[in-house]
Motif scaffolding. Structure first.
Motif, short mmCIF file in Angstrom:
data_model
loop_
_atom_site.label_atom_id
_atom_site.label_comp_id
_atom_site.label_asym_id
_atom_site.label_seq_id
_atom_site.Cartn_x
_atom_site.Cartn_y
_atom_site.Cartn_z
N UNK A 37 9.47 -5.01 8.56
CA UNK A 37 8.14 -4.54 8.25
C UNK A 37 8.25 -3.31 7.38
N UNK A 38 7.18 -2.54 7.30
CA UNK A 38 7.21 -1.29 6.55
C UNK A 38 6.32 -0.28 7.27
N UNK A 39 6.79 0.95 7.35
CA UNK A 39 6.14 1.99 8.16
C UNK A 39 5.06 2.72 7.39
N UNK A 40 4.02 1.97 7.00
CA UNK A 40 2.89 2.55 6.27
C UNK A 40 1.61 2.37 7.08
N UNK A 41 0.45 2.54 6.44
CA UNK A 41 -0.82 2.64 7.13
C UNK A 41 -1.38 1.35 7.69
N UNK A 42 -2.44 1.49 8.48
CA UNK A 42 -3.02 0.34 9.17
C UNK A 42 -4.19 -0.27 8.41
N UNK A 43 -4.66 0.39 7.35
CA UNK A 43 -5.76 -0.18 6.56
C UNK A 43 -5.17 -1.00 5.42
N UNK A 44 -5.36 -2.32 5.41
CA UNK A 44 -4.65 -3.17 4.45
C UNK A 44 -5.13 -3.04 3.01
#
Length: 552
Positions: A178-185
């Motif tokens: 995965x990638x450790x970025x934000x929850x808003x797609x």
């Protein structure tokens, strides 16, 4: 790559007309002439840069174009900056090739107009597409490629891609990463990563910007640079210091992170009558110190009481992502956080990519392809602010907070826990300084649908009042803020002219001790301060700069 044409080279007659238009008066040149002048400049410089003629005409959009309002408004995510009175750009540039960006920078420098750079449009204060000075918008949405290399555990990601597109392309190649970025797609990669960027795996892996290993940027001279050619100082600056202060970032190379086959999510809520005060008090002690595999976000919102008709209360909701199964999670929190009362039936086990959909508030069973939709479900008027908390807020103080929230009636909180990896990364490692010592970050959140100045002033006033109320409970000297929660209330540079004194006001709040290094980098790579906005990194004053040069 060839060097771009020097600013001292002969200027075409059409470009002189364009310069006259920008520097004197918009009435001296028609929109068509402006479009033609800039196009000629692009053609001239593209030819010089690359030895062959390109076709950049399709990247230019003037206010007279029928598609202009739709193009401008399509990536506006805050309706406050999409009204009839909102300042509009002279041109929108939609490059699809690095050469277009190079030429656009070279030509824009000669106009004297500001260049605003937009990726996803989620800038809370609209600084990527609004200015009080004459300006152009460079919209990077065509730079949306995502090239995943599972063997190397990395991906090259265009800054115009959305986080949803990034997550989908990684999942296409492997469900183990995965990638450790934000929850808003629908958030754009460019602003998210260059401003720090965080998500629900930050306690395990740090910020999204902490996973950046390379980048491509077009600098003020129109050169395309990677990490090797830009140097470590500039590379350091664009991993959290805001890319729009230093150039036009084309892409980032990011490190993928491993995810388990099964993750667990849950949402549990309590009201004041259901002992929310104790839950919130204990959350402050547990969420930043629990297992690094667990991220528990806390939402606070005033609401109507279900127990007493006409009464008001506060809802406290805990949303979580756990990188493991439900049995382990429930057992762990039963011992650490009994106030939560988590049961296995409160939990849902799923794949990591399914958890992305869950956090994005998609309906159960939604296909993963929904992450490719770049448009949010709705767009509201909104205001956001931020704070950092370093000491737990007492039970008595929380009771006062509930009273204030009920009095104001609308403003909500989002508490995001730190700790874990965030406390292990040195402050000097990247511009983002809010590491060890911070329990959690606060986002103040208010949204509304009513149009008009009265509604806006009322809602802004409530948010600012709650922010002022929180002063005793948050970081001090300076009071800290998060760049990606852009907030012009904490300071701006006047009239688009960036000064060191004005920039220091908000700069130390966003970057603390790292602000001085950012200013040094900015002064070296963009001494004329071409890349600027209301809260960009300033250059050193000329007297200070001259003294520095003499000493060296």
């Amino acid at each position: 790559m060839m060097t771009p044409r020097s600013p001292s080279a002969p200027v075409s007659p059409l470009l002189l007309v364009f310069l006259l238009f920008v520097s004197v008066s918009s009435s001296l040149c028609s929109p068509a002439s402006l479009h033609d002048a800039f196009l000629q400049c692009l053609l001239n410089n593209t030819q010089t840069l690359h030895g062959q003629q390109q076709e950049p005409s399709q990247m230019l959009h003037a206010p007279t174009d029928l598609s202009f309002p739709t193009l401008l408004g399509s990536l506006v995510r805050n309706r406050r900056f999409n009204t009839s009175s909102t300042p509009k750009p002279l041109l929108i540039l939609t490059p699809s090739h690095p050469s277009h960006v190079q030429s656009a920078v070279v030509c824009a420098r000669r106009t004297g107009a500001e260049l605003r750079i937009r990726s996803g449009g989620h800038d809370f204060e609209g600084t990527s597409y609004v200015s009080r000075a004459p300006f152009l918008v460079l919209d990077m949405f065509n730079f949306r490629s995502v090239d995943v290399d599972v063997e190397q555990e990395t991906a090259w990601v265009g800054t115009g891609a959305t986080l949803g597109e990034v997550y989908y392309r990684i999942w296409e190649k492997s469900g183990l990463y995965g990638f450790n970025a934000g929850v808003c797609p629908t958030v754009g990669v460019g602003g998210h990563l260059s401003g720090g960027g965080y998500g629900n795996m930050l306690r395990k892996y740090g910020l999204a910007s902490d996973s950046v290993v390379d980048a491509q940027i077009v600098d003020v001279e129109g050169r395309v640079l990677d990490r090797s050619s830009m140097g470590e100082d500039l590379f350091w600056a664009i991993r959290g210091g805001g890319g729009a202060s230093f150039g036009v970032i084309l892409s980032y190379r990011v490190r993928l992170v491993p995810v388990p086959n099964v993750v667990t999510v849950f949402r549990v809520w309590r009201t004041i009558e259901e002992n929310a005060t104790e839950l919130v008090y204990q959350w402050q002690n547990i969420a930043p110190r629990t297992d690094n595999d667990l991220f528990m976000r806390l939402l606070l919102q005033p609401a109507s009481s279900e127990r007493q008709k006409g009464a008001k209360t506060v809802n406290a909701s805990v949303l979580a992502l756990f990188l493991g199964n439900a049995d382990r999670l429930v057992s762990m929190l039963d011992g650490e956080f009994p106030e939560l009362g988590l049961r296995k039936e409160d939990c849902a086990e799923m794949s990591w990519i399914e958890s992305v959909l869950w956090w994005g508030d998609f309906d159960s069973g939604t296909a993963v392809e929904a992450l490719l939709d770049r448009m949010p479900k709705s767009v509201s008027f909104l205001k956001r602010k931020s704070d950092y908390v370093q000491e737990p807020i007492s039970r008595e103080e929380l009771e006062l907070l509930w009273d204030k929230m009920i009095e104001l009636g609308k403003v909500g909180f989002v508490f995001n826990p730190y700790g874990g990896k965030m406390g292990e990364i040195p402050v000097s490692d990247a511009p983002f300084p809010h590491r060890a010592g911070n329990l959690f970050k606060i986002q103040y959140s208010i949204s509304w649908s009513e149009d008009g100045t009265e509604a806006e002033q009322s809602n802004l006033g409530k948010t600012r009042e709650l922010y002022n109320f929180m002063t005793p409970y948050v970081s001090k000297n300076p009071r800290r803020a998060f760049l990606n929660y852009r907030d012009l209330d904490i300071g701006i540079t006047e009239n688009g002219e960036n000064s060191y004194k004005e920039g220091s006001v908000y700069g130390v709040k966003y970057f603390a001790e790292n602000f001085k290094r950012l200013v040094k980098v900015k002064t070296e790579v963009d001494p004329q301060n071409f890349f600027r906005n209301e809260q960009s990194i300033p250059v050193l004053p000329s007297k200070v700069l001259n003294m520095s040069l003499q000493l060296n």
